[in-house]
Design an enzyme around this catalytic site. Structure first.
Site, short mmCIF file in Angstrom:
data_model
loop_
_atom_site.label_atom_id
_atom_site.label_comp_id
_atom_site.label_asym_id
_atom_site.label_seq_id
_atom_site.Cartn_x
_atom_site.Cartn_y
_atom_site.Cartn_z
N HIS A 186 -4.95 23.95 109.50
CA HIS A 186 -4.14 25.15 109.26
C HIS A 186 -2.73 24.74 108.87
O HIS A 186 -1.75 25.08 109.55
CB HIS A 186 -4.13 26.02 110.53
CG HIS A 186 -4.23 27.48 110.27
ND1 HIS A 186 -5.38 28.09 109.84
CD2 HIS A 186 -3.29 28.48 110.35
CE1 HIS A 186 -5.18 29.38 109.69
NE2 HIS A 186 -3.91 29.64 109.99
N TYR A 231 -19.62 33.80 107.63
CA TYR A 231 -18.69 32.76 107.17
C TYR A 231 -17.76 32.35 108.32
O TYR A 231 -17.65 31.16 108.64
CB TYR A 231 -17.90 33.31 105.98
CG TYR A 231 -16.70 32.50 105.53
CD1 TYR A 231 -16.79 31.12 105.34
CD2 TYR A 231 -15.48 33.12 105.27
CE1 TYR A 231 -15.69 30.39 104.89
CE2 TYR A 231 -14.38 32.40 104.82
CZ TYR A 231 -14.49 31.04 104.64
OH TYR A 231 -13.41 30.32 104.20
N TYR A 232 -17.14 33.32 108.96
CA TYR A 232 -16.23 33.00 110.05
C TYR A 232 -16.96 32.43 111.26
O TYR A 232 -16.46 31.51 111.92
CB TYR A 232 -15.44 34.26 110.46
CG TYR A 232 -14.31 34.59 109.51
CD1 TYR A 232 -13.41 33.62 109.10
CD2 TYR A 232 -14.13 35.89 109.04
CE1 TYR A 232 -12.36 33.92 108.24
CE2 TYR A 232 -13.08 36.20 108.18
CZ TYR A 232 -12.20 35.21 107.78
OH TYR A 232 -11.17 35.51 106.94
#
Length: 380
Positions: A186, A231-232
């Site tokens: 991130h 997806y998550y």
């Protein structure tokens, strides 16, 4: 724990089977009969679809049809939602212009970020093109990204892995792991998801999923539009960096790319493309009053030949050269035809323009080419 170690996989794992199938698809790229000009046009159209998907994942509600049309002429300024999509398109064009063998670097990743968040407020970032200098949390996620103190060193390790040469059968797993590990780090305060999908596009392009003209119709972003929740969930399963979680994520990713390639490689077959896609699109445009009979015939000729001279359209416009020139000029002014690179009197069709593009996307939707995320978009 080595977060960049490829996972151990049983030979009978679905991931192994998918890897072999992806290699078969890669070997078949470029072996079709569709003209290169149409491949280029399809690529441009699918890039728009991919930019809408990437923005949609982040909450942008712009429809694919609105994205193709672009902002209307009386808009005083581009809406933020449309700008977000255009930013992603610009970043994809940058990637397309890079040599496929170009390495991924700190400066390139930061440039992807700068382009992605440029001019945005809600989906922007206070420091475009810079790694974060604060600690962050991810909404609705149990994972806490590394402290900002370690971001640059973490990204250095990531780039070493992303640029690592691997055998062909491991390359799709390589891309999948890179996508997750980027999000795990991130590195930016905002825009990480969009940049991660650009990085994934960069890597899959470098790994040989290209056509002879250097462009692809497939963009892995479409994979993430199949099921946003899955997806998550698949990403989150890999957050503990375990072998099992990484395998689950890689399998989700490889299956999505496989299914997308299976559909899109059909477009390499010129007969399939003409019969199932282009001819029905022309018919629907005629039924909607967009085309008259002569224009329908002219557009079909252009689709069949790729690039035409005025004389090639005599069957559609049987009058003299002067009348034919008037008819062709009218089609150019409406965006139905465009001048080709071959010369001022040569013409081709644009598949991603605001006139043809929406009808073409509607046909792709009927054929099951669009991910579920875009299937409820309405063509007004």
């Amino acid at each position: 724990m080595d977060k960049y170690r490829l996972p151990s996989v049983d030979f009978d794992s679905p991931l192994v089977e998918l890897s072999f199938e992806l290699e078969r698809f890669r070997g078949n790229l470029g072996l079709g009969t569709t003209r290169p000009q149409l491949i280029i046009e399809l690529h441009s159209l699918f890039q728009i679809l991919s930019s809408v998907i990437s923005a949609r994942i982040e909450g942008n509600r712009t429809t694919v049809y609105d994205a193709i049309r672009g902002p209307s002429g009386d808009d005083e300024q581009q809406s933020e939602a449309q700008r977000e999509i255009n930013n992603l398109l610009a970043a994809m064009r940058l990637i397309d212009e890079l040599p496929p063998e170009a390495p991924l670097t700190h400066s390139l990743v930061r440039e992807f970020h700068r382009m992605t968040v440029d001019g945005l407020t809600r989906e922007g970032d206070p420091t475009p093109g810079s790694y974060r200098v604060v600690d962050v949390e991810i909404l609705n996620s149990a994972h806490t990204p590394p402290s900002h103190v370690y971001v640059h060193s973490e990204m250095s390790d990531f780039l070493e892995f992303a640029n690592r040469p691997l055998p062909a059968h491991q390359q799709m797993i390589h891309v999948a792991i890179a996508h997750h590990r980027f999000l795990w780090i991130h590195p930016f305060r905002n825009g990480n998801g969009r940049v991660s999908r650009l990085v994934t596009y960069f890597m899959i392009r470098r790994n040989g999923f290209v056509s002879p003209v250097g462009l692809r119709t497939v963009n892995p972003t479409a994979v993430f539009g199949n099921d946003r929740d899955e997806y998550y969930a698949s990403l989150e399963a890999a957050d503990d960096l375990s072998n099992s979680g990484t395998v689950l994520w890689c399998t989700f990713f490889a299956r999505g790319v496989h299914d997308d390639l299976e559909r899109l490689t059909k477009l390499q077959d010129a007969e399939y493309l003409s019969r199932e896609v282009l001819a029905p699109t022309i018919q629907r445009m005629r039924e909607s009053g967009i085309l008259n009979t002569a224009e329908s015939k002219a557009l079909q000729i252009v689709f069949d030949q790729g690039v035409v001279k005025a004389g090639d359209l005599e069957d559609a416009f049987p009058g003299g050269p002067s009348a034919r020139s008037v008819a062709i000029r009218a089609m150019v002014e409406r965006g139905l035809l465009q001048r080709a690179d071959a010369g001022p009197r040569f013409y081709t069709a644009s598949l991603h323009n605001p006139v043809i593009g929406p009808f073409l996307v509607r046909r792709f939707n009927e054929l099951g080419f669009l991910p579920p995320m875009l299937q409820n978009d309405k063509l007004e």
